[in-house]
Design a protein around this motif. Structure first.
Motif, PDB file in Angstrom:
ATOM      1  N   UNK A 247       2.955  41.902  88.138  1.00 32.44           N
ATOM      2  CA  UNK A 247       4.154  41.080  88.690  1.00 32.44           C
ATOM      3  C   UNK A 247       4.931  40.757  87.450  1.00 32.44           C
ATOM      4  N   UNK A 248       4.296  40.649  86.111  1.00 30.76           N
ATOM      5  CA  UNK A 248       5.263  40.408  85.012  1.00 30.76           C
ATOM      6  C   UNK A 248       6.294  41.818  84.803  1.00 30.76           C
ATOM      7  N   UNK A 249       6.022  42.778  85.100  1.00 31.57           N
ATOM      8  CA  UNK A 249       6.768  43.765  85.145  1.00 31.57           C
ATOM      9  C   UNK A 249       7.579  44.210  86.234  1.00 31.57           C
ATOM     10  N   UNK A 250       6.973  43.750  87.469  1.00 29.65           N
ATOM     11  CA  UNK A 250       7.975  44.218  88.780  1.00 29.65           C
ATOM     12  C   UNK A 250       8.927  43.151  88.919  1.00 29.65           C
ATOM     13  N   UNK A 251       8.521  41.740  88.607  1.00 29.92           N
ATOM     14  CA  UNK A 251       9.582  40.644  88.974  1.00 29.92           C
ATOM     15  C   UNK A 251      10.879  41.022  88.229  1.00 29.92           C
ATOM     16  N   UNK A 252      10.967  41.135  87.085  1.00 35.12           N
ATOM     17  CA  UNK A 252      12.374  41.340  86.423  1.00 35.12           C
ATOM     18  C   UNK A 252      13.064  42.417  87.158  1.00 35.12           C
ATOM     19  N   UNK A 253      12.457  43.383  87.423  1.00 34.79           N
ATOM     20  CA  UNK A 253      13.252  44.578  88.383  1.00 34.79           C
ATOM     21  C   UNK A 253      13.686  44.405  89.865  1.00 34.79           C
ATOM     22  N   UNK A 254      12.855  43.520  90.220  1.00 33.21           N
ATOM     23  CA  UNK A 254      13.030  42.908  91.502  1.00 33.21           C
ATOM     24  C   UNK A 254      14.305  41.984  91.568  1.00 33.21           C
ATOM     25  N   UNK A 255      14.557  41.140  90.442  1.00 35.21           N
ATOM     26  CA  UNK A 255      15.578  40.285  90.224  1.00 35.21           C
ATOM     27  C   UNK A 255      16.877  41.336  89.941  1.00 35.21           C
ATOM     28  N   UNK A 256      16.850  42.109  88.979  1.00 36.22           N
ATOM     29  CA  UNK A 256      17.837  43.031  88.535  1.00 36.22           C
ATOM     30  C   UNK A 256      18.353  43.928  89.622  1.00 36.22           C
ATOM     31  N   UNK A 257      17.441  44.669  90.292  1.00 34.02           N
ATOM     32  CA  UNK A 257      17.796  45.887  91.245  1.00 34.02           C
ATOM     33  C   UNK A 257      17.801  45.409  92.592  1.00 34.02           C
ATOM     34  N   UNK A 258      16.885  44.630  93.029  1.00 37.36           N
ATOM     35  CA  UNK A 258      16.872  44.207  94.478  1.00 37.36           C
ATOM     36  C   UNK A 258      17.651  43.017  94.853  1.00 37.36           C
ATOM     37  N   UNK A 259      17.836  42.169  93.825  1.00 33.43           N
ATOM     38  CA  UNK A 259      18.701  40.867  94.276  1.00 33.43           C
ATOM     39  C   UNK A 259      20.110  40.944  93.329  1.00 33.43           C
ATOM     40  N   UNK A 260      20.195  42.067  92.457  1.00 35.50           N
ATOM     41  CA  UNK A 260      21.409  42.112  91.620  1.00 35.50           C
ATOM     42  C   UNK A 260      21.716  40.898  90.759  1.00 35.50           C
ATOM     43  N   UNK A 261      20.788  40.402  90.368  1.00 41.69           N
ATOM     44  CA  UNK A 261      21.109  39.195  89.340  1.00 41.69           C
ATOM     45  C   UNK A 261      20.461  39.315  88.165  1.00 41.69           C
ATOM     46  N   UNK A 262      20.465  38.328  87.154  1.00 39.65           N
ATOM     47  CA  UNK A 262      20.375  38.428  85.746  1.00 39.65           C
ATOM     48  C   UNK A 262      19.272  37.499  85.375  1.00 39.65           C
ATOM     49  N   UNK A 263      18.941  37.332  83.975  1.00 44.07           N
ATOM     50  CA  UNK A 263      17.929  36.885  83.554  1.00 44.07           C
ATOM     51  C   UNK A 263      17.743  35.134  83.879  1.00 44.07           C
ATOM     52  N   UNK A 264      18.826  34.766  84.297  1.00 45.50           N
ATOM     53  CA  UNK A 264      18.849  33.257  84.739  1.00 45.50           C
ATOM     54  C   UNK A 264      17.988  33.143  86.044  1.00 45.50           C
ATOM     55  N   UNK A 265      18.020  33.959  86.882  1.00 46.11           N
ATOM     56  CA  UNK A 265      17.238  34.004  88.242  1.00 46.11           C
ATOM     57  C   UNK A 265      15.844  34.204  87.800  1.00 46.11           C
ATOM     58  N   UNK A 266      15.463  35.315  86.969  1.00 48.55           N
ATOM     59  CA  UNK A 266      14.218  35.718  86.616  1.00 48.55           C
ATOM     60  C   UNK A 266      13.623  34.258  86.052  1.00 48.55           C
ATOM     61  N   UNK A 267      14.437  33.625  85.026  1.00 53.35           N
ATOM     62  CA  UNK A 267      13.650  32.289  84.854  1.00 53.35           C
ATOM     63  C   UNK A 267      13.444  31.244  85.909  1.00 53.35           C
TER      64      UNK A 267
END
Length: 427
Positions: A247-267
């Motif tokens: 999860x800790x590895x996939x979640x950042x890519x889910x946010x950046x690639x699938x949702x086209x968002x940045x670190x704010x949404x990851x937080x």
């Protein structure tokens, strides 16, 4: 001094707990260090994405997350001959000081232009070498100081601190990533460990019995193996952590690639998870009234169900709600686990048992993270995240079958003892 007004605002078990001067003095620095670790949930993987080559960011993120945890298992096994001689306070100070120095080197290497992927992974790995012993020292520190009826309250406060940091830490890191390099966020984590080492080293604790030095039957893994309840809990938690590792590895890519968002949404995802965890940890009283194994297996299944909405990628809302639900059901898990170990393990071997437990568990999440990084370069982040949930759900029927087999075996063996006992009485 602990004020009477503040004391009246706390429930009974927590009121007497915070009246203890040692607990009241150390808990704030524990919370500060938890906040620093909460920030690294975002910073470690995000910095790996920055440093990684094109097409290999997922793999480097998995390696970095694994390096931040996995060497702690090696340290628990290889250094046990020397570390188990130390009292809990010195274990915690040694781990905190090492992490402060080596994590503090990450922003310095970044500033000097020397922070390559190899240097980054090496610093993360070396910083975690004593972490199994540090975690053992943290949870064993108060065991000889507090009466038995306060241990669950102490573990609940420690668990709530971790969950609160899971809210504030990633949110703060998400804000800071937009202004500074993730390397400096890791440097802030190093500073919190420096404060923890300094304050713990200055705190005078009542003398506790020295841990056994011999490598006999009191060694941690031997104690865990001889107690089926603790050993079964260890196995279930290992699989649970393995399933959560990607999860800790996939979640950042889910946010950046699938949702086209940045670190704010990851937080924001980690904030939602942490809010759920705090509520769940505070509801510990309801969970402890349930039988142990139904409660533990129900937590694992509920967490897995919370991961399934990651299959929906049109909007963040379903997966945010699911991740918050996963945190909610997971909230009581750590406190229940540590309380059970403190109750069942011999008092003079508690740090050894906890370090052995940490050594085993520390292999699970990094292995899952490395596997997640491997899969991310071959499939999508939603598939990895949903797969994590499916593995958690599948753990539950497997656990039920094992428990029934174990119970049936005990029932088959028990009648055979009765005639033998009667025969001895007749003689």
């Amino acid at each position: 001094m602990f004020s009477a007004t503040a004391g009246r605002l706390l429930p009974g078990p927590y009121r007497s707990l915070f009246a203890d001067r040692t607990f009241r003095r150390l808990m704030p620095v524990f919370a500060l260090s938890d906040l620093g670790d909460g920030m690294t949930v975002v910073a470690v993987a995000w910095l790996a994405f920055v440093l990684g080559p094109d097409g290999g960011q997922g793999m480097l993120a998995g390696i970095a997350v694994a390096a931040y945890v996995l060497p702690g298992a090696l340290g628990a096994l290889v250094l046990g001959r020397w570390m188990r001689r130390l009292p809990a306070r010195r274990l915690l100070v040694a781990d905190s000081a090492l992490r402060a120095v080596l994590l503090g080197a990450v922003p310095l290497a970044h500033l000097a232009g020397l922070l390559t992927p190899a240097v980054y992974v090496g610093l993360l790995g070396a910083s975690s070498l004593l972490h199994a012993w540090g975690k053992a020292g943290k949870h064993a520190l108060f065991a000889p100081l507090l009466p038995d009826d306060q241990r669950l309250a102490a573990n609940s406060v420690l668990s709530t601190s971790l969950w609160s940091a899971t809210i504030a830490g990633p949110a703060l890191a998400g804000l800071l990533v937009g202004a500074v390099s993730p390397a400096w966020i890791i440097g802030l984590d190093a500073a919190t460990f420096a404060v923890l080492a300094l304050q713990t080293g200055r705190t005078t604790l009542p003398r506790a019995p020295a841990p056994p030095v011999s490598a006999g039957t009191q060694r941690g893994l031997g104690i865990l193996r001889r107690q089926p309840e603790l050993f079964g809990l260890l196995l279930a938690t290992w699989v649970f952590n393995l399933a959560f590792g990607p999860v800790e590895v996939a979640l950042p890519l889910f946010v950046s690639d699938d949702l086209n968002a940045g670190a704010g949404l990851l937080g924001a995802y980690w904030v939602a998870f942490g809010i759920g965890g705090v509520i769940g940890a505070l509801a510990l009283g309801a969970a402890r009234r349930l039988p142990l194994w139904p409660a533990m297996l129900g937590i694992i299944a509920g967490h897995g169900i919370g991961m399934l909405p990651f299959a929906l990628t049109d909007t963040a809302l379903p997966s945010l709600i699911g991740f918050a639900f996963a945190g909610l059901v997971y909230g009581p898990y750590s406190a229940l686990s540590f309380t059970l170990i403190q109750d069942r393990a011999p008092a003079d071997s508690l740090t050894t048992v906890l370090a052995a437990r940490s050594a085993v568990l520390l292999t699970a999440s990094p292995l899952g993270a490395a596997l997640g990084g491997f899969l991310l370069d071959r499939t999508g982040a939603p598939a990895v995240l949903v797969g994590c949930g499916a593995l958690m759900i599948l753990t539950v029927p497997t656990g039920i079958v094992v428990l029934k087999l174990h119970k049936g075996r005990r029932q088959r063996h028990q009648p055979s003892r009765i005639p033998a006992e009667r025969a001895r009485c007749a003689d």
